[in-house]
Every structure is written in structure tokens, then in C-alpha cells.
Design an enzyme around this catalytic site. Structure first.
Site, mmCIF file in Angstrom:
data_model
loop_
_atom_site.group_PDB
_atom_site.id
_atom_site.type_symbol
_atom_site.label_atom_id
_atom_site.label_comp_id
_atom_site.label_asym_id
_atom_site.label_seq_id
_atom_site.Cartn_x
_atom_site.Cartn_y
_atom_site.Cartn_z
ATOM 1 C CG HIS A 25 -1.821 1.162 1.346
ATOM 2 N ND1 HIS A 25 -3.155 1.108 0.988
ATOM 3 C CD2 HIS A 25 -1.609 2.431 1.779
ATOM 4 C CE1 HIS A 25 -3.702 2.289 1.189
ATOM 5 N NE2 HIS A 25 -2.792 3.113 1.677
ATOM 6 C CD GLU A 26 1.821 3.869 3.583
ATOM 7 O OE1 GLU A 26 2.276 4.887 3.008
ATOM 8 O OE2 GLU A 26 0.717 3.862 4.166
ATOM 9 C CG HIS A 29 0.125 5.897 -1.019
ATOM 10 N ND1 HIS A 29 -0.985 6.229 -1.764
ATOM 11 C CD2 HIS A 29 -0.339 5.391 0.162
ATOM 12 C CE1 HIS A 29 -2.074 5.940 -1.072
ATOM 13 N NE2 HIS A 29 -1.709 5.435 0.095
#
Length: 220
Positions: A25-26, A29
Site C-alpha cells: 500500500h505504502e 503511494h
């Protein structure tokens, strides 16, 4: 002893799905920010799937462990947010939306991956039960944690991803008003969580998500 053994077993099942759900997820980004003109995360070495680079002691380890210990109806965790300099993006208002949505999109891909693991575990149940059982359980865990992260992060409250998407898409006055909520966003979320409102809102969507991917994975 049975309780301790059960906790250890649950942690062994959930550890890999949780670590990679929040890590990917990170990274998503940071990768999207890099592609849209901001190399901050890349220069800081955060575009890596090494979980050690992303672990937050409380959000990645203690919070999920406590939720397991207290038999929470859902599991949740978070990593250290990757740094993004929104002013460095080529088109800050538009690209903020792309950077924000990249996280939940990565979790959707992870949910599909764990559905494949679940399906394989179901198929191997009769011929290789020793391998099939952990695959089935980890596949289910992977679907659940990624489903929670998708739905939770799409809540339109800054600094969650859904909030940043809304700030990027709304007209200027509404966007500015919503962006001013960000300093209080987590306080609002904690109140919603402990009053049960959050689960009341997300519960039906999560139940549908779980059922859909479980069925794809071969569970009745």
C-alpha cells in the site's frame, strides 16, 4: 496454554498478509508520486518491499496483535506513511488523486493474489492437506486484511486516501473546507471506531467484499 497456542497460530497466519498489505500500500503511494514528479520516497529508500523499511511499531505490530488478542471482528494495521511532497507533483490537484488512489488499488491487486492462493489451497485439500491448510487460511487472511484496508482508506476524511481523493476532485471552496478537517481526521476516525459507527457503515460493504472473493477462491 491453548489460548497462547491459538494466539501464536493466529499471528503466524496473519503476519505475512498484514505485513505485505500495508507495505505494498505504502510503496504504491511512493511509486505513483515518483512517476508524477515527486522523487521524495524514492530518494529516501521507501520504494522497497522490505517490510522493515515501513514498519511502524504500534500500527504494524502492536495494534494488529491487540485486535487479535481481544478477538476483534476485524483486523487493521498501518505502516509509516511514505513522504510525499504534493507541491512537487506536476499537477498537484490531479496527481494527488492518483497518488491517493494508488494505495487502495494496490490492495485490490493483493486481494486478487490472495484469492488465487485461497483457490489453490482449496484445490489441494484432498491431495496435499499439509500445504493446503496454511494456504487456505493465509488466503482468507489476505483477502480480509486487504478488504479492510481498501474500504477504510476510501472513507472521505483526510488524511485517509478517500479524503485526499475528495479534496482533489471537489470544487475549490468545498475542497478547501474538507482539507481543513485533516488535523482532526484521526480523532474523528477513533470516535467513529469506538462508538461502533464505523463498523456499522463499513460492515455491509466488507461482508460483500469478503463473500465475493471467498466465492472466487472456491469457498461456498
Amino acid at each position: 496454554m491453548n489460548d497462547i497456542e491459538n494466539i501464536i497460530r493466529q499471528i503466524s497466519i496473519w503476519a505475512i498478509p498484514v505485513l505485505f498489505a500495508i507495505t505494498v500500500h505504502e510503496v504504491a503511494h511512493g511509486w505513483m508520486a515518483w512517476k508524477r514528479g515527486d522523487p521524495t520516497a524514492m530518494l529516501m529508500g521507501r520504494l522497497t518491499l522490505n517490510p522493515l523499511k515501513h514498519i511502524d511499531p504500534f500500527g504494524t505490530i502492536l495494534l494488529p496483535a491487540m485486535l487479535l488478542l481481544f478477538h476483534s471482528p476485524f483486523l487493521f494495521g498501518y505502516a509509516k506513511p511514505v513522504p510525499v511532497n504534493f507541491a512537487g507533483l506536476r499537477d498537484p490537484k490531479r496527481d494527488m488523486v492518483l497518488v491517493a488512489i494508488a494505495g487502495p488499488a494496490a490492495n485490490l491487486i493483493m486481494a486478487i493474489f490472495w484469492t488465487m492462493v485461497l483457490w489453490l489451497g482449496v484445490q489441494l485439500a484432498a491431495t496435499a492437506p499439509y500445504f493446503a491448510e496454511p494456504m487456505r487460511l493465509m488466503g482468507q487472511a489476505g483477502i480480509l486484511i486487504n478488504g479492510v484496508l481498501i474500504l477504510f482508506n476510501l472513507i472521505p476524511i483526510p488524511p485517509l486516501d478517500g479524503g485526499r481523493v475528495a479534496v482533489g476532485l471537489l470544487p475549490r471552496d468545498a475542497s478547501n473546507a474538507l482539507s481543513r478537517v485533516e488535523p482532526y481526521g484521526f480523532i474523528i476516525l477513533i470516535v467513529l471506531l469506538f462508538t461502533g459507527i464505523l463498523w456499522t457503515v463499513l460492515g455491509p460493504a466488507f461482508t460483500w467484499f469478503q463473500g465475493f472473493f471467498f466465492r472466487l477462491g472456491g469457498l461456498a
